[in-house]
Design an enzyme around this catalytic site. Structure first.
Site, short mmCIF file in Angstrom:
data_model
loop_
_atom_site.label_atom_id
_atom_site.label_comp_id
_atom_site.label_asym_id
_atom_site.label_seq_id
_atom_site.Cartn_x
_atom_site.Cartn_y
_atom_site.Cartn_z
N LYS A 281 -1.40 6.98 3.79
CA LYS A 281 -1.46 6.12 4.98
C LYS A 281 -0.22 6.37 5.82
CE LYS A 281 -2.91 1.30 5.53
NZ LYS A 281 -2.76 -0.02 4.89
C1 E4P Z 1 -4.72 -2.55 6.41
O1 E4P Z 1 -4.75 -1.53 5.80
C2 E4P Z 1 -3.65 -3.55 6.33
O2 E4P Z 1 -3.09 -3.47 5.05
C3 E4P Z 1 -4.12 -4.96 6.49
O3 E4P Z 1 -5.49 -5.07 6.75
C4 E4P Z 1 -3.24 -5.79 7.36
O4 E4P Z 1 -3.74 -7.10 7.40
P1 E4P Z 1 -2.86 -8.34 7.87
O5 E4P Z 1 -2.84 -8.34 9.36
O6 E4P Z 1 -3.62 -9.53 7.34
O7 E4P Z 1 -1.51 -8.19 7.26
#
Ligand code: E4P
Length: 220
Positions: free
Chosen positions: A83
């Site tokens: 990522k």
């Molecule tokens: C995606 O890969 C992120 O880890 C995640 O969906 C972020 O979500 P949040 O806005 O609830 O922290």
């Protein structure tokens, strides 16, 4: 539509994997910090539990360091998805890694233009954050609609839309209707997808009525 769970809690991942309906996992540095676990060991463990893509995020922000971190993360298991953030350096890393056959999830996407660039960089997944846009009064699902339409109009783009920062089941349903490929949800939201009060009420009635028959389907 594929369902990923957005967590670094191994127990939650094991429980959801046992339903047979879990297709992958996403983590991020905040979720890793919350878990209190060693990142590398945890990713190896998660990859053993879930055979689908498991997103592990680089920690650096400059090209050279991100590339080295990404290359290392990709060696942890076959199903690691590296990522990277949606920055010029992150997209450069994406292009390099995806060109070598590594799955890449480009994260922190907040505009259709960013999603177009991620696809051009060969991302396996792009992660638009719907909840964080809603939080600042913008239209998170409007972004998903635009990205889905854009990718559908450009069939050579193979990047999958991974709806992230999901806050409630309606986000998931609307994303499915728009043609998004994946939704990543916190465990509680995946559990909410199963539930309806009329299912519970109806089942309780069936169980009670069946008991009145005194019958058994299988002989004891
Ligand atoms: C995606 O890969 C992120 O880890 C995640 O969906 C972020 O979500 P949040 O806005 O609830 O922290």
């Amino acid at each position: 539509m594929k369902f990923f769970v957005d967590t670094a809690e191994l127990k939650d991942i094991q429980d959801l994997a046992a339903t047979g309906l879990l297709d992958g996992v996403t983590t991020n540095p905040s979720l890793i910090a919350k878990s209190g676990k060693n990142f590398i060991e945890l990713i190896k463990e998660i990859c053993k539990v879930v055979p689908g893509p498991v997103s592990a995020e680089v920690a650096s922000t400059d090209y050279e360091s991100m590339l080295k971190e990404g290359q290392y993360l990709a060696t942890l298991a076959k199903n690691v998805t590296v990522k990277v953030p949606l920055t010029p350096a992150g997209l450069k890393v994406c292009k390099e890694l995806s060109g070598k056959g590594t799955m890449v999830n480009v994260t922190l996407c907040f505009s259709p233009a960013q999603a177009l660039l991620a696809a051009k960089a060969g991302a396996t997944f792009v992660s638009p954050f719907v909840g964080r846009l809603d939080d600042i009064g913008q239209d998170g699902m409007g972004l998903i609609k635009e990205i889905c339409e854009m990718y559908q109009a450009q069939p050579h783009l193979k990047t999958q839309v991974l709806v992230a920062s999901v806050r409630h089941p309606r986000h998931v349903i609307d994303a499915a209707k728009m043609g998004a490929h994946v939704a990543t949800c916190p465990p509680a939201i995946i559990h909410q997808l199963f539930n309806h009060p009329l299912t519970d009420k109806g089942l309780a009635q069936f169980v009670a009525d069946w008991a009145k028959t005194g019958q058994k389907i299988l002989a004891a």
